[in-house]
Enzyme design. Sequence first.
Site, PDB file in Angstrom:
ATOM      1  N   GLY A  68     -25.075  -0.585  28.767  1.00 47.30           N
ATOM      2  CA  GLY A  68     -24.195   0.562  29.043  1.00 47.30           C
ATOM      3  C   GLY A  68     -22.780   0.135  29.396  1.00 47.30           C
ATOM      4  CD  GLU A  71      -3.354  -9.574   5.044  1.00 42.57           C
ATOM      5  OE1 GLU A  71      -3.473 -10.586   4.330  1.00 42.57           O
ATOM      6  OE2 GLU A  71      -2.684  -9.529   6.096  1.00 42.57           O
ATOM      7  N   PRO A  84       0.458   5.885  -0.040  1.00 44.97           N
ATOM      8  CG  PRO A  84       1.750   7.663   0.760  1.00 44.97           C
ATOM      9  CD  PRO A  84       1.860   6.328   0.073  1.00 44.97           C
ATOM     10  CB  SER A 113     -16.056  -5.680   2.559  1.00 47.87           C
ATOM     11  OG  SER A 113     -15.817  -6.188   3.851  1.00 47.87           O
ATOM     12  CB  SER A 162      -0.899   0.027   1.234  1.00 46.65           C
ATOM     13  OG  SER A 162      -1.737  -1.090   1.236  1.00 46.65           O
ATOM     14  CD  GLN A 208     -27.543  -2.577  21.529  1.00 46.07           C
ATOM     15  OE1 GLN A 208     -26.547  -1.949  21.184  1.00 46.07           O
ATOM     16  NE2 GLN A 208     -28.676  -1.987  21.870  1.00 46.07           N
ATOM     17  CB  THR A 245       0.728  -4.517   9.787  1.00 44.79           C
ATOM     18  OG1 THR A 245      -0.499  -3.885   9.443  1.00 44.79           O
ATOM     19  CG2 THR A 245       0.576  -5.255  11.105  1.00 44.79           C
TER      20      THR A 245
HETATM   21  N1  CAA Z   1      -3.167 -14.767  -8.199  1.00 46.39           N
HETATM   22  C1  CAA Z   1      -2.356 -14.708  -9.280  1.00 46.39           C
HETATM   23  N2  CAA Z   1      -2.507 -13.770 -10.243  1.00 46.39           N
HETATM   24  C2  CAA Z   1      -3.505 -12.874 -10.102  1.00 46.39           C
HETATM   25  C3  CAA Z   1      -4.372 -12.891  -8.998  1.00 46.39           C
HETATM   26  C4  CAA Z   1      -4.185 -13.897  -8.025  1.00 46.39           C
HETATM   27  N3  CAA Z   1      -4.967 -13.976  -6.951  1.00 46.39           N
HETATM   28  N4  CAA Z   1      -5.260 -11.890  -9.127  1.00 46.39           N
HETATM   29  C5  CAA Z   1      -4.968 -11.258 -10.271  1.00 46.39           C
HETATM   30  N5  CAA Z   1      -3.902 -11.855 -10.854  1.00 46.39           N
HETATM   31  C6  CAA Z   1      -3.293 -11.530 -12.138  1.00 46.39           C
HETATM   32  C7  CAA Z   1      -4.327 -11.630 -13.250  1.00 46.39           C
HETATM   33  O1  CAA Z   1      -4.399 -12.938 -13.756  1.00 46.39           O
HETATM   34  C8  CAA Z   1      -3.777 -10.664 -14.270  1.00 46.39           C
HETATM   35  O2  CAA Z   1      -2.712 -11.281 -14.973  1.00 46.39           O
HETATM   36  P1  CAA Z   1      -2.419 -10.951 -16.535  1.00 46.39           P
HETATM   37  O3  CAA Z   1      -2.110  -9.493 -16.605  1.00 46.39           O
HETATM   38  O4  CAA Z   1      -1.272 -11.836 -16.853  1.00 46.39           O
HETATM   39  O5  CAA Z   1      -3.692 -11.312 -17.264  1.00 46.39           O
HETATM   40  C9  CAA Z   1      -3.147  -9.571 -13.416  1.00 46.39           C
HETATM   41  O6  CAA Z   1      -2.907 -10.158 -12.142  1.00 46.39           O
HETATM   42  C10 CAA Z   1      -4.054  -8.374 -13.241  1.00 46.39           C
HETATM   43  O7  CAA Z   1      -5.304  -8.815 -12.736  1.00 46.39           O
HETATM   44  P2  CAA Z   1      -6.543  -7.837 -12.649  1.00 46.39           P
HETATM   45  O8  CAA Z   1      -6.794  -7.235 -13.994  1.00 46.39           O
HETATM   46  O9  CAA Z   1      -7.653  -8.569 -11.979  1.00 46.39           O
HETATM   47  O10 CAA Z   1      -5.937  -6.682 -11.696  1.00 46.39           O
HETATM   48  P3  CAA Z   1      -6.539  -5.324 -11.203  1.00 46.39           P
HETATM   49  O11 CAA Z   1      -5.529  -4.273 -11.375  1.00 46.39           O
HETATM   50  O12 CAA Z   1      -7.911  -5.115 -11.761  1.00 46.39           O
HETATM   51  O13 CAA Z   1      -6.628  -5.545  -9.617  1.00 46.39           O
HETATM   52  C11 CAA Z   1      -7.577  -6.303  -7.553  1.00 46.39           C
HETATM   53  C12 CAA Z   1      -7.287  -6.592  -9.041  1.00 46.39           C
HETATM   54  C13 CAA Z   1      -8.300  -7.552  -7.082  1.00 46.39           C
HETATM   55  C14 CAA Z   1      -8.471  -5.086  -7.373  1.00 46.39           C
HETATM   56  C15 CAA Z   1      -6.228  -6.111  -6.827  1.00 46.39           C
HETATM   57  O14 CAA Z   1      -5.632  -4.883  -7.166  1.00 46.39           O
HETATM   58  C16 CAA Z   1      -6.372  -6.186  -5.313  1.00 46.39           C
HETATM   59  O15 CAA Z   1      -6.426  -7.277  -4.739  1.00 46.39           O
HETATM   60  N6  CAA Z   1      -6.418  -5.014  -4.648  1.00 46.39           N
HETATM   61  C17 CAA Z   1      -6.409  -4.975  -3.176  1.00 46.39           C
HETATM   62  C18 CAA Z   1      -5.013  -4.862  -2.670  1.00 46.39           C
HETATM   63  C19 CAA Z   1      -4.897  -5.284  -1.245  1.00 46.39           C
HETATM   64  O16 CAA Z   1      -5.445  -6.302  -0.817  1.00 46.39           O
HETATM   65  N7  CAA Z   1      -4.131  -4.521  -0.475  1.00 46.39           N
HETATM   66  C20 CAA Z   1      -3.860  -4.879   0.866  1.00 46.39           C
HETATM   67  C21 CAA Z   1      -2.519  -4.366   1.264  1.00 46.39           C
HETATM   68  S1  CAA Z   1      -1.599  -5.391   2.320  1.00 46.39           S
HETATM   69  C22 CAA Z   1      -2.186  -5.187   3.883  1.00 46.39           C
HETATM   70  O17 CAA Z   1      -3.251  -4.730   4.108  1.00 46.39           O
HETATM   71  C23 CAA Z   1      -1.280  -5.715   4.921  1.00 46.39           C
HETATM   72  C24 CAA Z   1      -1.564  -5.377   6.323  1.00 46.39           C
HETATM   73  O18 CAA Z   1      -1.440  -4.276   6.776  1.00 46.39           O
HETATM   74  C25 CAA Z   1      -1.899  -6.445   7.268  1.00 46.39           C
END
Ligand code: CAA
Length: 383
Positions: free
Chosen positions: A340, A363, A128, A366, A126, A336, A158
């Site tokens: 209180g 991660e 900004p 929703s 992630s 709930q 994290t």
């Molecule tokens: N496994 C393997 N490959 C994958 C995949 C998966 N699960 N999901 C997508 N891909 C591949 C696709 O096959 C595609 O490949 P090609 O280009 O070769 O065809 C490529 O990735 C792009 O896929 P999309 O077009 O679906 O990608 P997108 O840009 O539309 O994004 C998304 C998809 C699901 C929105 C993704 O960006 C996503 O999961 N976003 C959320 C990010 C996230 O979870 N962030 C959390 C940060 S970490 C955190 O929170 C840690 C903490 O503090 C605890």
Amino acid sequence: MHFDLSEDHRLLQESVRAFARAKILPHAASFDREGHFPRALLGELAQMGLMGVYVPEDYGGAGLDVLAYIVAMEELSAACASVGVTVSVQNSLTIDPIQTFGTEPQKRRFLVPLAQGKAIGCFALSEPGTGSDAANQQTVCVPDGDGWILNGTKNFITNAPIADTIVVFAMSDKSLGNRGICAFVLDMRTPGVSCAPKEHKLGIRASPCSSVIFEDVRVGPDAMLGRVGEGFKVAMKTLDGGRIGIAAQALGIARQAYEEALQYAQDRQAFGAPISALQAIQHKLADMAMELDAARLLIHRAAWLKDQGQPFSKEAAMAKLYASEMATRVTHQALQVHGGYGYLEDFQAARHSRDARITEIYEGTSEIQRLVVAAATLKELGG
Ligand code: CAA
């Protein structure tokens, strides 16, 4: 088909539950109040094999499976959600990509100390301005001799303030979109890497989290995880596994809130009887019990699929989506039931409610889980 845990999983569950109830739960409220991460506990968690649950013993891990990790995560998170997320980021987000994509030297250098609990890991995707739209990385990696120079800022990381190892993603060629992203693993003490002050959060207040800044960070070619341009896949595959861990964290938080509400309902008298005699309360308890069970079934299925080496991306997203929203509902109702008193920090219901909320956000929110489930479902239908 059977729904029982194996003898080994049950024994692990009992031992982690006993440890968590004796050593973590009694202090969870003060960890939260003081924003204090109990680092000393990590040594004990490592001795129990919980810092590298499904890493083979040859690499310093416990040599168990993903289901064992999930069972342990539920127990740790029931005691303290902040301890839970630290263990989850270690196992799912740092160890997993090194185990899956790392070279043998990377495994020896990074995986072994992580799995032994001698090093703490974090995962920096992630930024900004880049959360859900993870392919839009602004952190860049520019070739420099045979290595790379990294520049950029990662946020909401994290474990960063206590981490030794970082898995980080950077764009090498913006014109290639998600295929222009690279993954790296490096030491947090690499010159040019620094952490911003810790964030103040609504919940999981004992879990240290900060931005990480990369300023002309020079790494060798041996820092790259996977191949050039493979970083987005490394991130997505890693998050698939991570989402099962966060689902188990949500389940643990919700279960603890439910158990406390159940106890309170039997103790608290109103209208001449314990409030558990009132149908209004019974309906809440019934819904909570049912939702906890439903979440556990989804989570164990996703873990089982990962253990079998079968596709589990959709099932992990379903488990995370359901369990996290369930945890928000269950902790809300548990508060709930306390009336209180639930609104006071003297009881734990308020903390559980605050802690549950993050599981719907990190991660993958929703909203993102729904996208993943819908995309996978349509793909199965040939759409
Ligand atoms: N496994 C393997 N490959 C994958 C995949 C998966 N699960 N999901 C997508 N891909 C591949 C696709 O096959 C595609 O490949 P090609 O280009 O070769 O065809 C490529 O990735 C792009 O896929 P999309 O077009 O679906 O990608 P997108 O840009 O539309 O994004 C998304 C998809 C699901 C929105 C993704 O960006 C996503 O999961 N976003 C959320 C990010 C996230 O979870 N962030 C959390 C940060 S970490 C955190 O929170 C840690 C903490 O503090 C605890």
